[in-house]
Write a protein that holds these residues in place. Structure first.
Motif, mmCIF file in Angstrom:
data_model
loop_
_atom_site.group_PDB
_atom_site.id
_atom_site.type_symbol
_atom_site.label_atom_id
_atom_site.label_comp_id
_atom_site.label_asym_id
_atom_site.label_seq_id
_atom_site.Cartn_x
_atom_site.Cartn_y
_atom_site.Cartn_z
ATOM 1 N N THR A 76 -64.398 -24.700 28.829
ATOM 2 C CA THR A 76 -64.443 -24.469 30.280
ATOM 3 C C THR A 76 -64.322 -25.743 31.100
ATOM 4 O OG1 THR A 76 -66.859 -24.573 30.280
ATOM 5 C CG2 THR A 76 -65.853 -22.410 29.961
ATOM 6 N N GLY A 77 -64.233 -26.902 30.442
ATOM 7 C CA GLY A 77 -64.046 -28.153 31.166
ATOM 8 C C GLY A 77 -62.670 -28.715 30.911
ATOM 9 N N ILE A 78 -62.443 -29.948 31.349
ATOM 10 C CA ILE A 78 -61.181 -30.641 31.093
ATOM 11 C C ILE A 78 -61.461 -31.811 30.172
ATOM 12 C CG2 ILE A 78 -59.373 -32.058 32.130
ATOM 13 C CD1 ILE A 78 -59.447 -30.300 34.558
ATOM 14 N N GLY A 79 -60.758 -31.874 29.050
ATOM 15 C CA GLY A 79 -60.973 -32.928 28.082
ATOM 16 C C GLY A 79 -60.811 -32.420 26.671
ATOM 17 N N TYR A 80 -60.956 -33.322 25.712
ATOM 18 C CA TYR A 80 -60.763 -32.979 24.306
ATOM 19 C C TYR A 80 -62.031 -32.346 23.742
ATOM 20 C CZ TYR A 80 -59.776 -33.414 19.336
ATOM 21 O OH TYR A 80 -59.571 -33.149 18.008
ATOM 22 N N ALA A 81 -61.854 -31.334 22.876
ATOM 23 C CA ALA A 81 -62.975 -30.733 22.155
ATOM 24 C C ALA A 81 -62.450 -30.112 20.881
ATOM 25 C CB ALA A 81 -63.682 -29.681 23.000
ATOM 26 N N SER A 82 -63.245 -30.148 19.840
ATOM 27 C CA SER A 82 -62.883 -29.501 18.588
ATOM 28 C C SER A 82 -64.127 -28.929 17.932
ATOM 29 C CB SER A 82 -62.200 -30.486 17.630
ATOM 30 O OG SER A 82 -63.143 -31.413 17.124
ATOM 31 N N ILE A 83 -63.916 -27.880 17.143
ATOM 32 C CA ILE A 83 -64.956 -27.349 16.267
ATOM 33 C C ILE A 83 -64.374 -27.369 14.871
ATOM 34 C CG2 ILE A 83 -66.360 -25.351 15.641
ATOM 35 C CD1 ILE A 83 -66.354 -24.527 18.548
ATOM 36 N N SER A 84 -64.869 -28.248 14.030
ATOM 37 C CA SER A 84 -64.323 -28.394 12.688
ATOM 38 C C SER A 84 -65.077 -27.563 11.662
ATOM 39 C CB SER A 84 -64.340 -29.867 12.271
ATOM 40 O OG SER A 84 -65.658 -30.381 12.344
ATOM 41 N N GLU A 85 -66.290 -27.135 11.996
ATOM 42 C CA GLU A 85 -67.068 -26.372 11.012
ATOM 43 C C GLU A 85 -68.110 -25.524 11.730
ATOM 44 O OE1 GLU A 85 -69.826 -27.099 7.005
ATOM 45 O OE2 GLU A 85 -68.701 -28.748 7.889
ATOM 46 N N THR A 86 -68.278 -24.283 11.243
ATOM 47 C CA THR A 86 -69.369 -23.419 11.712
ATOM 48 C C THR A 86 -70.162 -22.961 10.488
ATOM 49 O OG1 THR A 86 -68.076 -21.377 11.563
ATOM 50 C CG2 THR A 86 -67.977 -22.593 13.642
ATOM 51 N N GLU B 168 -52.592 -40.246 15.440
ATOM 52 C CA GLU B 168 -53.741 -40.372 14.554
ATOM 53 C C GLU B 168 -55.031 -39.980 15.264
ATOM 54 O OE1 GLU B 168 -55.859 -43.745 11.733
ATOM 55 O OE2 GLU B 168 -54.253 -44.294 13.104
ATOM 56 N N ILE B 169 -55.858 -39.201 14.587
ATOM 57 C CA ILE B 169 -57.201 -38.875 15.071
ATOM 58 C C ILE B 169 -58.190 -39.524 14.115
ATOM 59 C CG2 ILE B 169 -58.865 -37.046 15.467
ATOM 60 C CD1 ILE B 169 -56.646 -35.242 16.289
ATOM 61 N N GLY B 170 -58.966 -40.473 14.624
ATOM 62 C CA GLY B 170 -59.861 -41.244 13.784
ATOM 63 C C GLY B 170 -59.177 -42.528 13.359
ATOM 64 N N GLY B 171 -59.678 -43.670 13.823
ATOM 65 C CA GLY B 171 -59.078 -44.940 13.484
ATOM 66 C C GLY B 171 -57.923 -45.325 14.379
ATOM 67 N N GLY B 172 -57.639 -44.526 15.385
ATOM 68 C CA GLY B 172 -56.569 -44.847 16.323
ATOM 69 C C GLY B 172 -57.051 -45.881 17.326
ATOM 70 N N GLY B 173 -56.644 -45.747 18.568
ATOM 71 C CA GLY B 173 -57.103 -46.715 19.536
ATOM 72 C C GLY B 173 -56.315 -46.676 20.822
ATOM 73 N N ASP B 174 -55.217 -45.939 20.847
ATOM 74 C CA ASP B 174 -54.379 -45.893 22.042
ATOM 75 C C ASP B 174 -54.694 -44.696 22.931
ATOM 76 O OD1 ASP B 174 -51.627 -46.985 20.022
ATOM 77 O OD2 ASP B 174 -53.022 -48.161 21.221
ATOM 78 N N GLY B 175 -55.554 -43.811 22.481
ATOM 79 C CA GLY B 175 -55.785 -42.571 23.221
ATOM 80 C C GLY B 175 -57.166 -42.519 23.834
ATOM 81 N N VAL B 176 -57.594 -41.306 24.166
ATOM 82 C CA VAL B 176 -58.915 -41.099 24.745
ATOM 83 C C VAL B 176 -59.957 -41.114 23.636
ATOM 84 C CG1 VAL B 176 -57.957 -39.782 26.651
ATOM 85 C CG2 VAL B 176 -58.683 -38.607 24.579
ATOM 86 N N GLU B 177 -61.206 -41.245 24.057
ATOM 87 C CA GLU B 177 -62.294 -41.261 23.088
ATOM 88 C C GLU B 177 -63.109 -39.980 23.198
ATOM 89 O OE1 GLU B 177 -64.610 -44.771 23.714
ATOM 90 O OE2 GLU B 177 -63.441 -45.928 22.271
ATOM 91 N N ALA B 178 -63.430 -39.416 22.041
ATOM 92 C CA ALA B 178 -64.364 -38.298 21.958
ATOM 93 C C ALA B 178 -65.502 -38.720 21.038
ATOM 94 C CB ALA B 178 -63.660 -37.049 21.436
ATOM 95 N N TRP B 179 -66.553 -37.890 20.991
ATOM 96 C CA TRP B 179 -67.726 -38.242 20.192
ATOM 97 C C TRP B 179 -68.112 -37.107 19.257
ATOM 98 C CZ3 TRP B 179 -66.939 -39.693 25.181
ATOM 99 C CH2 TRP B 179 -66.963 -41.077 25.433
ATOM 100 N N HIS B 180 -68.643 -37.506 18.125
ATOM 101 C CA HIS B 180 -69.039 -36.547 17.110
ATOM 102 C C HIS B 180 -70.330 -35.837 17.525
ATOM 103 C CE1 HIS B 180 -70.918 -35.404 13.169
ATOM 104 N NE2 HIS B 180 -69.699 -34.929 12.998
ATOM 105 N N TYR B 181 -70.412 -34.560 17.191
ATOM 106 C CA TYR B 181 -71.639 -33.811 17.494
ATOM 107 C C TYR B 181 -71.974 -32.870 16.353
ATOM 108 C CZ TYR B 181 -68.826 -29.636 18.402
ATOM 109 O OH TYR B 181 -67.972 -28.570 18.262
#
Length: 451
Positions: A424-434, A390-403
């Motif tokens: 170019t870094g290590i970690g979670y990232a997403s682009i949901s809308e442009t 689950e992404i959003g409302g989960g709790g067992d994984g890492v945390e990311a922040w909305h931008y």
């Protein structure tokens, strides 16, 4: 494969184009009760009556203590007083951890006597007996058989047949379905939730990623090319392995200059996007929701897409959008690009833009430490495999922040453009809308580079 209570067999060493079927399983089971057992182990008596017999549903009771060992149908016996044991369904050999003689109860069958491993048929075949269907036209090897809508689609290298059996097993149709439609290897096709996906390599110079499906409002199954977003020219699929994994169809292949598989393709069924990774894999399996790959260069098995790095190294990556005119025919200029998504603090996304096929140039960054990142809105990302939980409302994984990020542009006018993103870094990232913001329009004319 076992379907409709019978076994199907193909690619015999002495017959590469025939399809064989077994008896429909007659479901004849013999029940045994009160058979004497030895202390700590022994062999059940059913085995002595035939080498092709198998047993199941075993219970063993120790007389002195009353402990009952129960079969879990995976070869494990569990005692009611804490004992443990094993049962081999083929040989009948059992072991028990606690001593004491007792009695056994179980069932056995012989699947080689009018069961799923019995391929015999009478001179005048009767319903429910074995069969053989000839599919010799063209003489090419029979690769795999997959089911869609009650029909068995038999994929050869250069053609595909359609076999339909009646429910009463008294009639059948066995006819060519498509010529010049075939798969290069046994694993190059799968039945999925939306149809049969396959690699069509009947023209070896131009392999295609295709799907057999029942079109909406139609009763006819038709093949179609799945997506124009992927070109398979220059790849070979003679050792292909294909799986359905969550929202993806994943399959392996190799470049023409490699003797072993060195590419993994991921097709997203909803978005129609395709990612290609330089993974050396000869086998794929789904285990507890994770995609596991068997390497083609070693005997190692690895969990794929289970973290943010590749053995502590950065993962080379990029995403490219299509060449687009933004649905505007005029020459135009965009003053800002807006982005929205989620990102971790240590991650950074480089944004590139290519105007009128002139080459990509860096136009800005999306950084996890930026002031536009809302640190008060955390999003929990799946812990085991990225995207499988689950992404959003989960709790067992890492945390990311909305931008939400706006990048100001000072670029030339253009007719078409293309975007590229690189993490170019290590970690979670997403682009949901442009979003293209503040678009300036100009008269339709040749762009500067062509004048």
């Amino acid at each position: 494969s076992i379907k409709q209570n019978r076994m199907e067999l193909w690619r015999r060493l002495t017959d590469k184009t025939g399809l064989y079927g077994s008896y429909i399983d007659n479901g004849v089971y013999t029940t045994v009760a009160g058979e004497a057992t030895g202390s700590l182990g022994g062999t059940l008596a059913f085995r002595g009556g035939g080498a092709t017999r198998t047993c199941f549903g075993v219970t063993i009771t120790i007389t002195a203590t009353g402990e009952v060992y129960t079969d879990d149908y995976n070869g494990v016996l569990t005692g009611s007083l804490g004992g443990t044991g094993t049962i081999n369904y083929t040989t009948g050999v059992y072991t028990l951890s606690n001593p004491g003689v007792g009695t056994a109860g179980y069932q056995w069958e012989d699947s080689n006597n009018k069961g799923i491993s019995d391929f015999r048929k009478s001179a005048t075949r009767l319903a429910g007996e074995g069969f053989v269907f000839r599919q010799d036209d063209g003489g090419d090897d029979f690769m795999n058989i997959l089911t869609l809508g009650g029909t068995e689609y038999c994929f050869h290298k250069k053609k595909t047949w359609a076999l339909t059996l009646t429910a009463t097993d008294t009639a059948a149709t066995n006819l060519p379905f498509r010529y010049n439609v075939g798969i290069p290897s046994r694993g190059a096709a799968i039945s999925s939730s939306v149809g049969i996906f396959y690699i069509d390599a009947s023209d070896e110079s131009k392999p295609l990623f295709r799907k057999l499906y029942l079109a909406s409002g139609s009763v006819e199954v038709t093949p179609k090319t799945v997506t124009e977003n992927i070109k398979l020219d220059g790849y070979v699929f003679d050792d292909c392995e294909m799986k359905e994994w969550n929202d993806y169809i994943v399959f392996t292949g190799r470049t023409v200059d490699s003797p072993i598989n060195n590419r993994l393709f991921l097709y997203h069924k909803t978005w129609g996007s395709v990612d290609i990774r330089d993974y050396y894999l000869s086998h794929l399996e789904i285990y507890n929701g994770a995609l596991v790959g068997g390497e083609s260069v070693s005997n190692n098995a690895i969990v794929l897409f289970s973290g943010f790095d590749d053995s502590d190294a950065l993962i080379n990556n990029f995403w490219e959008g299509r060449i687009s005119n933004l649905n505007i025919e005029n020459i135009k200029k965009t003053k800002q690009l807006w982005f929205e998504g989620e990102i971790q603090e240590g991650q950074k996304i480089e944004v590139y833009e290519n105007l009128d096929r002139g080459g990509f140039g860096l136009v800005g960054l999306i950084e996890g430490t930026g002031s536009y990142v809302d640190k008060g809105t955390a999003v929990h990302v799946g812990a085991n495999t990225i995207g499988s939980k689950e992404i959003g409302g989960g709790g067992d994984g890492v945390e990311a922040w909305h931008y939400k990020r706006a990048i100001k542009l000072s670029l030339d006018k253009f007719e078409v453009r293309q975007l590229r993103f690189v993490a170019t870094g290590i970690g979670y990232a997403s682009i949901s809308e442009t979003t293209d913001h503040d678009i300036r329009l100009y008269a339709k004319r040749l762009t500067k580079k062509y004048r």
